[in-house]
Design an enzyme around this catalytic site. Structure first.
Site, PDB file in Angstrom:
ATOM      1  N   LYS A   3       0.828  -1.200   0.000  1.00  0.00           N
ATOM      2  CA  LYS A   3       0.000   0.000   0.000  1.00  0.00           C
ATOM      3  C   LYS A   3       0.872   1.265   0.000  1.00  0.00           C
ATOM      4  CE  LYS A   3      -4.137  -1.954  -0.026  1.00  0.00           C
ATOM      5  NZ  LYS A   3      -4.076  -3.367   0.233  1.00  0.00           N
TER       6      LYS A   3
HETATM    7  C1  LIG Z   1      -5.374  -4.151   0.779  1.00  0.00           C
HETATM    8  C2  LIG Z   1      -6.831  -4.167   0.750  1.00  0.00           C
HETATM    9  C3  LIG Z   1      -7.618  -4.529   1.870  1.00  0.00           C
HETATM   10  C4  LIG Z   1      -7.045  -4.939   3.180  1.00  0.00           C
HETATM   11  O1  LIG Z   1      -6.017  -5.790   3.057  1.00  0.00           O
HETATM   12  P1  LIG Z   1      -5.135  -6.289   4.301  1.00  0.00           P
HETATM   13  O2  LIG Z   1      -4.082  -7.089   3.607  1.00  0.00           O
HETATM   14  O3  LIG Z   1      -6.033  -7.100   5.165  1.00  0.00           O
HETATM   15  O4  LIG Z   1      -4.581  -5.102   5.014  1.00  0.00           O
HETATM   16  C5  LIG Z   1      -8.994  -4.448   1.765  1.00  0.00           C
HETATM   17  N1  LIG Z   1      -9.580  -4.060   0.643  1.00  0.00           N
HETATM   18  C6  LIG Z   1      -8.886  -3.701  -0.444  1.00  0.00           C
HETATM   19  C7  LIG Z   1      -9.608  -3.238  -1.655  1.00  0.00           C
HETATM   20  C8  LIG Z   1      -7.487  -3.747  -0.454  1.00  0.00           C
HETATM   21  O5  LIG Z   1      -6.817  -3.395  -1.537  1.00  0.00           O
END
Ligand SMILES: *Cc1c(COP(=O)(O)O)cnc(C)c1O
Length: 386
Positions: free
Chosen positions: A214
């Site tokens: 992210k």
């Molecule tokens: C990254 C992401 C999440 C959460 O992901 P985690 O790996 O649990 O932190 C949720 N929704 C979307 C659309 C994502 O891209």
């Protein structure tokens, strides 16, 4: 086209090495803060960095409540639970999303319902949502229900795909009209704004993610955002062990999730948060370069919508057809430039194949044509962080 793209991307990132889709970048501040948790031994669920990180995100996003969690899925799970989503409920989301959105709904025993996305934002389409509800739902004294089964439709979860804000005002109005809770999956949109307001601050709840890929990372991590203090306190309670405060007694009044973010991870988050403004600038520069390069080509660069400001977390182009998409993917990956197709639509996955869905024409169009391009804010020699 492909040889030109390869050269363009190599020049952009100024490296002959493999170019990842999105790589994290750390400097001395990350090292110093993480080491501090080791030297003080405050690595676990107690420590100052969790409070500091929550405060930093509150101040940056302008929300009043922020609760750090182990990951974004956990934040979504908690948000849905606190919105009153129960086993047997329907929750409307988009077919084009990362699987975590649906998993959080599924973990509560609820069923995701898939609605189409808008071609401009790649996120939940207000018109498709409106059509779906008009066709399949009715308002009763107990709220919105699915006409055929009588099961409650409890909430709507739009996702700001690749950081591009959805049409929030329109979606919010539809949610109000149908008495549906609005929960924003803002996992990809830290640093994205809708009409001047940070994404994740318009719905009743929102979830952020700080996974390794992210815009900023805590290794693994997430955050629940909300505006009212009571919900914030409930979220804190539920994401711990739901222990009632007492100097030595152990008494728990709920089945807590224990989704707390460790102080070790929060320390990394505090350091990363200081870099967010410069990452946003770097990403906008990168997006500007891609936009110019793909202008007047057969590839449509996915730009930020007029109603907001995108963080350009992942840049994307929409190819003319599936054959040119496949050629693009093969050639660039072979040249050491990581590109990937968008996620397979949720209703194609075995655990969600039986879920109700509306017309998914735009989602299907994008599924066969969209490619994500390398989008790291920092790669190569010239932009080393300090
Ligand atoms: C990254 C992401 C999440 C959460 O992901 P985690 O790996 O649990 O932190 C949720 N929704 C979307 C659309 C994502 O891209």
């Amino acid at each position: 086209m492909s040889p030109h793209v390869t050269k363009f991307i190599r020049d952009l990132f100024n490296t002959n090495d493999a170019i990842p889709l999105h790589a994290p970048a750390f400097g001395e501040l990350e090292t110093a803060l993480v080491v501090d948790t080791l030297t003080t031994t405050f690595v676990s669920s107690v420590g100052q960095y969790v409070d500091d990180f929550e405060r930093g995100v509150r101040e940056y996003t302008g929300t009043s409540q922020a609760v750090a969690t182990v990951n974004g899925t956990a934040a979504l799970h908690t948000a849905l639970k606190l919105s009153g989503v129960q086993a047997g409920d329907f929750v409307i989301t988009q077919a084009l999303t990362f699987v975590a959105t649906c998993n959080a709904i599924h973990h509560l025993g609820a069923t995701p319902v898939f609605v189409d996305v808008s071609e401009a934002t790649l996120g939940l389409c207000p018109n498709a949502l409106d059509s779906y509800l008009n066709e399949h739902a009715k308002l009763t004294a107990d709220g919105c229900v699915d006409t055929k089964s009588g099961r409650p439709i409890r909430a709507v979860v739009p996702m700001h795909t690749f950081g591009h804000p959805v049409h929030l005002r329109e979606i919010h109005a539809i949610c109000n009209q149908w008495q549906l809770e609005l929960i924003e999956d803002a996992a990809e949109s830290l640093g994205s704004f809708y009409d001047g307001q940070h994404t994740g601050t318009i719905g009743r709840f929102a979830a952020l993610s700080f996974n390794g890929n992210k815009i900023i990372t805590t290794g693994g991590g997430g955050m629940l955002l909300c505006r009212d203090q009571a919900s914030g306190a409930q979220a804190k309670h539920l994401t711990t062990t739901a222990k009632v405060a007492h100097p030595y007694e152990f008494y728990h009044d709920q089945a807590g999730f224990n989704y707390r973010m460790p102080n070790l991870n929060a320390a990394l988050g505090c350091a990363q948060l200081t870099r967010l403004p410069s990452y946003l600038t770097a990403k906008r520069k990168l997006a500007n370069a891609y936009r110019t390069f793909f202008a007047d080509s057969d590839y449509r660069f996915v730009d930020e919508p007029a109603h907001g400001q995108s963080n350009f977390w992942l840049n994307a182009v929409v190819c003319a057809d599936k054959a040119s998409r496949d050629e693009f993917l093969v050639n660039l990956n072979r040249a050491g430039i990581m590109c990937r197709p968008v996620w397979q639509l949720m209703h194609r996955l075995p655990m969600y194949a039986h879920c109700p869905a509306g017309n998914l024409q735009v989602s299907e169009y994008l599924e066969s044509r969209l490619v994500n391009l390398p989008s790291s804010p920092i790669i190569g020699q010239q932009h080393e962080p300090t």
